[in-house]
Scaffold this motif. Structure first.
Motif, PDB file in Angstrom:
ATOM      1  N   SER A  90       0.859  -1.184  -0.242  1.00 35.44           N
ATOM      2  CA  SER A  90      -0.294   0.291   0.148  1.00 35.44           C
ATOM      3  C   SER A  90       0.762   1.737   0.145  1.00 35.44           C
ATOM      4  N   THR A  91       0.100   2.007  -0.544  1.00 34.91           N
ATOM      5  CA  THR A  91       0.430   3.700  -0.261  1.00 34.91           C
ATOM      6  C   THR A  91       0.609   4.213   0.900  1.00 34.91           C
ATOM      7  N   GLY A  92       2.197   4.486   1.521  1.00 32.17           N
ATOM      8  CA  GLY A  92       2.049   5.422   2.879  1.00 32.17           C
ATOM      9  C   GLY A  92       3.429   6.161   3.319  1.00 32.17           C
ATOM     10  N   ASP A  93       2.959   7.139   4.352  1.00 30.41           N
ATOM     11  CA  ASP A  93       4.108   8.156   4.285  1.00 30.41           C
ATOM     12  C   ASP A  93       4.665   7.786   5.757  1.00 30.41           C
ATOM     13  N   THR A  94       4.456   6.664   6.420  1.00 28.90           N
ATOM     14  CA  THR A  94       5.214   6.637   7.213  1.00 28.90           C
ATOM     15  C   THR A  94       5.891   5.047   7.152  1.00 28.90           C
ATOM     16  N   MET A  95       7.346   4.833   6.908  1.00 28.24           N
ATOM     17  CA  MET A  95       7.573   4.436   6.551  1.00 28.24           C
ATOM     18  C   MET A  95       9.459   4.004   7.584  1.00 28.24           C
TER      19      MET A  95
ATOM     20  N   ARG B 136      10.380  -1.258  10.140  1.00 26.31           N
ATOM     21  CA  ARG B 136       9.619  -1.611  11.381  1.00 26.31           C
ATOM     22  C   ARG B 136       8.950  -2.987  10.728  1.00 26.31           C
ATOM     23  N   THR B 137       8.924  -4.321  11.473  1.00 22.42           N
ATOM     24  CA  THR B 137       7.836  -4.876  10.897  1.00 22.42           C
ATOM     25  C   THR B 137       6.350  -4.821  12.183  1.00 22.42           C
ATOM     26  N   PHE B 138       5.311  -5.234  11.986  1.00 25.00           N
ATOM     27  CA  PHE B 138       4.061  -5.157  12.665  1.00 25.00           C
ATOM     28  C   PHE B 138       4.744  -5.265  14.352  1.00 25.00           C
TER      29      PHE B 138
ATOM     30  N   SER C 133     -14.594  -4.643  14.324  1.00 21.27           N
ATOM     31  CA  SER C 133     -13.491  -4.331  14.260  1.00 21.27           C
ATOM     32  C   SER C 133     -11.966  -5.032  13.935  1.00 21.27           C
ATOM     33  N   ALA C 134     -11.164  -5.390  13.891  1.00 21.75           N
ATOM     34  CA  ALA C 134     -10.522  -5.848  13.408  1.00 21.75           C
ATOM     35  C   ALA C 134      -9.133  -4.861  13.557  1.00 21.75           C
ATOM     36  N   ILE C 135      -7.545  -5.656  13.927  1.00 20.18           N
ATOM     37  CA  ILE C 135      -6.748  -5.008  13.373  1.00 20.18           C
ATOM     38  C   ILE C 135      -6.422  -4.720  11.974  1.00 20.18           C
ATOM     39  N   TRP C 136      -6.037  -2.984  12.343  1.00 17.05           N
ATOM     40  CA  TRP C 136      -5.304  -3.211  10.597  1.00 17.05           C
ATOM     41  C   TRP C 136      -4.019  -3.160   9.933  1.00 17.05           C
ATOM     42  N   ARG C 137      -3.734  -3.843   9.475  1.00 16.83           N
ATOM     43  CA  ARG C 137      -1.883  -4.047   8.661  1.00 16.83           C
ATOM     44  C   ARG C 137      -2.459  -3.586   8.239  1.00 16.83           C
ATOM     45  N   SER C 138      -1.043  -2.321   7.584  1.00 17.31           N
ATOM     46  CA  SER C 138      -0.632  -2.149   6.508  1.00 17.31           C
ATOM     47  C   SER C 138       0.609  -1.777   6.755  1.00 17.31           C
ATOM     48  N   GLU C 139       1.778  -2.359   5.635  1.00 10.36           N
ATOM     49  CA  GLU C 139       3.280  -1.821   5.830  1.00 10.36           C
ATOM     50  C   GLU C 139       4.037  -1.021   6.104  1.00 10.36           C
ATOM     51  N   ASN C 140       2.853  -0.223   5.177  1.00 10.43           N
ATOM     52  CA  ASN C 140       3.863   1.470   5.389  1.00 10.43           C
ATOM     53  C   ASN C 140       2.620   2.337   6.201  1.00 10.43           C
TER      54      ASN C 140
END
Length: 400
Positions: A8-13, A16-18, A43-50
């Motif tokens: 996915s696209t994101g600005d905070t990288m 580190r792993t989740f 609801s559930a934990i949201w996983r995003s690499e970025n």
């Protein structure tokens, strides 16, 4: 360097792993995805690499969802939590991709404008295609018909081990693909061996720069530094060529583990030391090798950190520190493409000025033409630059 996985696209990288992020910030609430299903809030934990934020508008979908509807609603900010057949989700993603890609990129006046417009479009594409979401139960089991076994791949990527979570299908496919790269490895002809990249570590898929390192005559050297080692492939190559001691540096935890594992598998642990450092380790070396990211631009996804280097930070750090870390008569090998120059992101004179300002001189240069598939893809908006690209090994020495 990392395999091309769909992230996915994101600005905070921060690399580190989740689970590493959760351990480092134990009191920080985990990002949660919220939706309504069968009239009840879920609801559930949201996983995003970025660290992309969870979608705000989520609807439950299955195999009845048409690609045209999915495309138009995703463009308006609606995400789809999939409850249908897993292969149906993959087919839908493929159909959505065709719809996203069928609009040609508008022609721009300069290569730099084309490059920036292309990146904007790729970021928009990533956001839209990332709206197709997959639930994962505790234990990393996907509760969908015909879903693959993903536990090992998810755990290797640092996903939550014992809690349900949700992630985009594109990210899950990237995790699965990266695990295959790790299991099977990549044949490196220059090494006559295979390198096994970990999730989050860029894979050495291009042979041009590896062949330059393999063919360049070695200076008299007892110790060499490999800065930003990634998978450890260049450190291993130097050791295989006869360098007695190679210090391979990295900051990224995944890369450190990956390089150490590859070095051990190749039987080179006695000659290659993998250590955590921001570029240079302590001491001096007769040879310092650096293959920094080639394009001076901001990465918009974690995978791109091996390609994009804002402000040419790593390139500048290598050059400014080189003279102070070379033994008398030593050499620095800079592996760099001229793609940034062809795209109007940096001039050759700017590079030469950086070399001169660092108290260095160019002792020689070896060039190679790229042979990767994108250099021959005429549909690529950046084809003209990619087809003309040259990869160079610059031999640098400290000025007297």
């Amino acid at each position: 360097m990392l395999p091309p996985s769909a992230l996915s696209t994101g600005d905070t990288m921060d690399g580190r792993t989740f689970d590493e992020k959760r351990t480092a910030l134990p009191n920080t609430p985990l990002p949660m995805l919220e939706w309504t299903e069968r009239g009840e809030p879920r609801s559930a934990i949201w996983r995003s690499e970025n660290d992309a934020p969870p979608p705000r508008r989520v609807v439950v979908a299955d195999d009845r969802l048409r690609a045209d509807d999915a495309h138009s609603q995703a463009a308006e900010g609606t995400a789809f939590l999939w409850r249908g057949d897993f292969h149906g989700a993959r087919n839908l993603l493929t159909a959505m991709t065709r719809r996203v890609d069928r609009k040609p990129l508008a022609e721009m006046d300069t290569p730099a404008q084309t490059f920036h417009r292309y990146r904007q479009r790729q970021a928009q594409r990533s956001r839209l295609l990332g709206m197709l979401l997959i639930p994962v139960d505790a234990g990393c089991e996907v509760p969908l018909r015909r879903a693959p076994e993903v536990r090992d791949a998810c755990l290797a990527a640092g996903c939550p081990a014992d809690e349900p979570f949700v992630l985009s299908l594109r990210e899950l496919l990237g995790i699965i693909g990266a695990h295959e790269w790790r299991r099977n490895g990549i044949e490196i002809p220059a090494l006559d061996a295979r390198i096994h990249p970990h999730y989050g570590v860029f894979a050495p898929l291009r042979s041009d720069y590896l062949e330059l390192i393999a063919a360049e005559p070695l200076p008299p050297v007892g110790t060499a530094f490999d800065l930003g080692t990634g998978t450890g492939v260049l450190a291993a190559l130097l050791a295989r060529r006869g360098v007695d001691r190679v210090v391979a540096t990295e900051l990224d935890e995944r890369a450190l583990a990956c390089a150490a594992e590859n070095v051990e598998a190749l039987g080179l642990s006695g000659r290659v030391e993998v250590t955590s450092a921001d570029l240079y380790p302590e001491g001096r070396a007769g040879l310092v090798v650096c293959n920094p990211p080639w394009l001076p631009a901001k990465p918009s996804a974690a995978l791109q950190r091996a390609v994009y280097d804002p402000g040419s930070r790593m390139l500048r750090g290598f050059l400014t520190g080189l003279a102070g870390h070379l033994e008398p008569g030593g050499q620095g090998w800079l592996v760099l493409s001229d793609l940034a120059e062809l795209l109007g992101l940096r001039t050759r004179q700017e590079l030469l000025d950086l070399i001169d300002a660092a108290g260095l001189a160019v002792a020689g240069r070896s060039d190679a033409a790229p042979r990767h598939p994108r250099s021959a893809d005429t549909d690529d908006p950046l084809h003209e630059a990619r087809a003309a690209e040259t990869v160079s090994l610059w031999r640098l020495v400290a000025r007297d």
